[in-house]
Design a protein around this motif. Structure first.
Motif, PDB file in Angstrom:
ATOM      1  N   ILE A  48      23.432  82.651  27.804  1.00  0.00           N
ATOM      2  CA  ILE A  48      23.881  84.047  27.788  1.00  0.00           C
ATOM      3  C   ILE A  48      25.171  84.177  28.587  1.00  0.00           C
ATOM      4  CG2 ILE A  48      23.345  86.405  28.542  1.00  0.00           C
ATOM      5  CD1 ILE A  48      20.353  85.696  28.003  1.00  0.00           C
ATOM      6  N   GLU A  49      25.196  83.622  29.787  1.00  0.00           N
ATOM      7  CA  GLU A  49      26.388  83.716  30.628  1.00  0.00           C
ATOM      8  C   GLU A  49      27.610  83.088  29.957  1.00  0.00           C
ATOM      9  OE1 GLU A  49      24.398  83.805  35.102  1.00  0.00           O
ATOM     10  OE2 GLU A  49      25.476  82.007  34.477  1.00  0.00           O
ATOM     11  N   ASN A  50      27.398  82.018  29.207  1.00  0.00           N
ATOM     12  CA  ASN A  50      28.506  81.320  28.541  1.00  0.00           C
ATOM     13  C   ASN A  50      28.852  81.896  27.174  1.00  0.00           C
ATOM     14  OD1 ASN A  50      28.848  79.518  30.667  1.00  0.00           O
ATOM     15  ND2 ASN A  50      27.356  78.092  29.833  1.00  0.00           N
ATOM     16  N   GLY A  51      28.148  82.941  26.764  1.00  0.00           N
ATOM     17  CA  GLY A  51      28.432  83.571  25.489  1.00  0.00           C
ATOM     18  C   GLY A  51      27.950  82.797  24.282  1.00  0.00           C
TER      19      GLY A  51
ATOM     20  N   PHE B  16      27.337  94.344  29.985  1.00  0.00           N
ATOM     21  CA  PHE B  16      27.690  93.915  28.635  1.00  0.00           C
ATOM     22  C   PHE B  16      28.832  94.760  28.088  1.00  0.00           C
ATOM     23  CE2 PHE B  16      23.248  92.804  29.298  1.00  0.00           C
ATOM     24  CZ  PHE B  16      23.215  91.490  28.865  1.00  0.00           C
ATOM     25  N   PHE B  17      29.723  94.103  27.333  1.00  0.00           N
ATOM     26  CA  PHE B  17      30.871  94.807  26.756  1.00  0.00           C
ATOM     27  C   PHE B  17      31.378  94.033  25.561  1.00  0.00           C
ATOM     28  CE2 PHE B  17      32.150  91.946  30.091  1.00  0.00           C
ATOM     29  CZ  PHE B  17      33.223  91.252  29.561  1.00  0.00           C
ATOM     30  N   PHE B  18      32.112  94.715  24.697  1.00  0.00           N
ATOM     31  CA  PHE B  18      32.730  94.071  23.553  1.00  0.00           C
ATOM     32  C   PHE B  18      34.097  93.545  23.939  1.00  0.00           C
ATOM     33  CE2 PHE B  18      29.840  96.892  21.111  1.00  0.00           C
ATOM     34  CZ  PHE B  18      29.166  95.898  20.428  1.00  0.00           C
ATOM     35  N   ASP B  19      34.419  92.375  23.454  1.00  0.00           N
ATOM     36  CA  ASP B  19      35.743  91.808  23.659  1.00  0.00           C
ATOM     37  C   ASP B  19      36.630  92.348  22.546  1.00  0.00           C
ATOM     38  OD1 ASP B  19      37.995  90.342  24.092  1.00  0.00           O
ATOM     39  OD2 ASP B  19      37.030  88.398  23.952  1.00  0.00           O
ATOM     40  N   SER B  20      37.542  93.246  22.904  1.00  0.00           N
ATOM     41  CA  SER B  20      38.388  93.878  21.896  1.00  0.00           C
ATOM     42  C   SER B  20      39.459  92.940  21.363  1.00  0.00           C
ATOM     43  CB  SER B  20      39.031  95.145  22.460  1.00  0.00           C
ATOM     44  OG  SER B  20      39.812  94.812  23.598  1.00  0.00           O
ATOM     45  N   ASP B  21      39.697  91.817  22.054  1.00  0.00           N
ATOM     46  CA  ASP B  21      40.655  90.823  21.591  1.00  0.00           C
ATOM     47  C   ASP B  21      39.986  89.451  21.603  1.00  0.00           C
ATOM     48  OD1 ASP B  21      42.837  89.368  20.820  1.00  0.00           O
ATOM     49  OD2 ASP B  21      43.993  89.736  22.641  1.00  0.00           O
ATOM     50  N   PRO B  22      39.183  89.153  20.573  1.00  0.00           N
ATOM     51  CA  PRO B  22      38.400  87.913  20.575  1.00  0.00           C
ATOM     52  C   PRO B  22      39.254  86.650  20.576  1.00  0.00           C
ATOM     53  CG  PRO B  22      38.218  89.031  18.463  1.00  0.00           C
ATOM     54  CD  PRO B  22      38.982  89.943  19.377  1.00  0.00           C
ATOM     55  N   ASP B  23      40.541  86.746  20.245  1.00  0.00           N
ATOM     56  CA  ASP B  23      41.403  85.561  20.240  1.00  0.00           C
ATOM     57  C   ASP B  23      41.958  85.237  21.629  1.00  0.00           C
ATOM     58  OD1 ASP B  23      41.093  85.192  17.501  1.00  0.00           O
ATOM     59  OD2 ASP B  23      42.706  86.608  17.059  1.00  0.00           O
TER      60      ASP B  23
ATOM     61  N   LEU C  61      32.972  91.936  16.577  1.00  0.00           N
ATOM     62  CA  LEU C  61      33.387  91.851  17.975  1.00  0.00           C
ATOM     63  C   LEU C  61      32.323  91.113  18.784  1.00  0.00           C
ATOM     64  CD1 LEU C  61      34.751  95.440  18.686  1.00  0.00           C
ATOM     65  CD2 LEU C  61      36.077  93.350  18.477  1.00  0.00           C
ATOM     66  N   PRO C  62      32.710  90.078  19.509  1.00  0.00           N
ATOM     67  CA  PRO C  62      31.726  89.355  20.310  1.00  0.00           C
ATOM     68  C   PRO C  62      31.268  90.184  21.517  1.00  0.00           C
ATOM     69  CG  PRO C  62      33.889  88.297  20.456  1.00  0.00           C
ATOM     70  CD  PRO C  62      34.025  89.469  19.531  1.00  0.00           C
ATOM     71  N   LEU C  63      29.976  90.134  21.780  1.00  0.00           N
ATOM     72  CA  LEU C  63      29.425  90.816  22.948  1.00  0.00           C
ATOM     73  C   LEU C  63      29.592  89.895  24.149  1.00  0.00           C
ATOM     74  CD1 LEU C  63      27.912  93.349  23.949  1.00  0.00           C
ATOM     75  CD2 LEU C  63      25.786  92.085  23.584  1.00  0.00           C
ATOM     76  N   LYS C  64      30.347  90.333  25.115  1.00  0.00           N
ATOM     77  CA  LYS C  64      30.611  89.567  26.338  1.00  0.00           C
ATOM     78  C   LYS C  64      29.755  90.129  27.468  1.00  0.00           C
ATOM     79  CE  LYS C  64      34.123  87.176  24.703  1.00  0.00           C
ATOM     80  NZ  LYS C  64      34.403  85.780  24.875  1.00  0.00           N
ATOM     81  N   ASN C  65      29.734  89.424  28.590  1.00  0.00           N
ATOM     82  CA  ASN C  65      28.988  89.918  29.745  1.00  0.00           C
ATOM     83  C   ASN C  65      29.611  89.390  31.023  1.00  0.00           C
ATOM     84  OD1 ASN C  65      27.370  87.513  30.930  1.00  0.00           O
ATOM     85  ND2 ASN C  65      27.090  87.305  28.715  1.00  0.00           N
TER      86      ASN C  65
END
Length: 75
Positions: free
Chosen positions: A39-42, A66-73, A5-9
């Protein structure tokens, strides 16, 4: 737990709400402006120390930035 899961912010949104420039945030936490942009752009995931320094600088808890993207697509 899925470790892919990608870490988003939402650092950019919070930073803009506080009228803090990327350069100012970078100077406060001791990194380059390009690091903040990445960081801001992931494109770059900060280590724990840098993530906590950003939280302190923006006066937010880790889970507020910070949070996980539960739907990376979904983008």
């Amino acid at each position: 737990m899925n470790t892919e899961l990608p870490l988003k912010n939402n650092i950019k949104d919070v930073r803009l709400d506080l009228n803090i420039t990327q350069a100012d945030l970078a100077e406060t936490v001791g990194v380059s402006r390009n690091t903040i942009v990445s960081i801001e752009n992931g494109k770059y995931t900060p280590n724990a120390k840098l993530a906590l320094l950003i939280c302190i600088a923006l006066e937010k808890k880790f889970e507020e930035l910070f949070f996980f993207d539960s739907d990376p697509d979904a983008e």
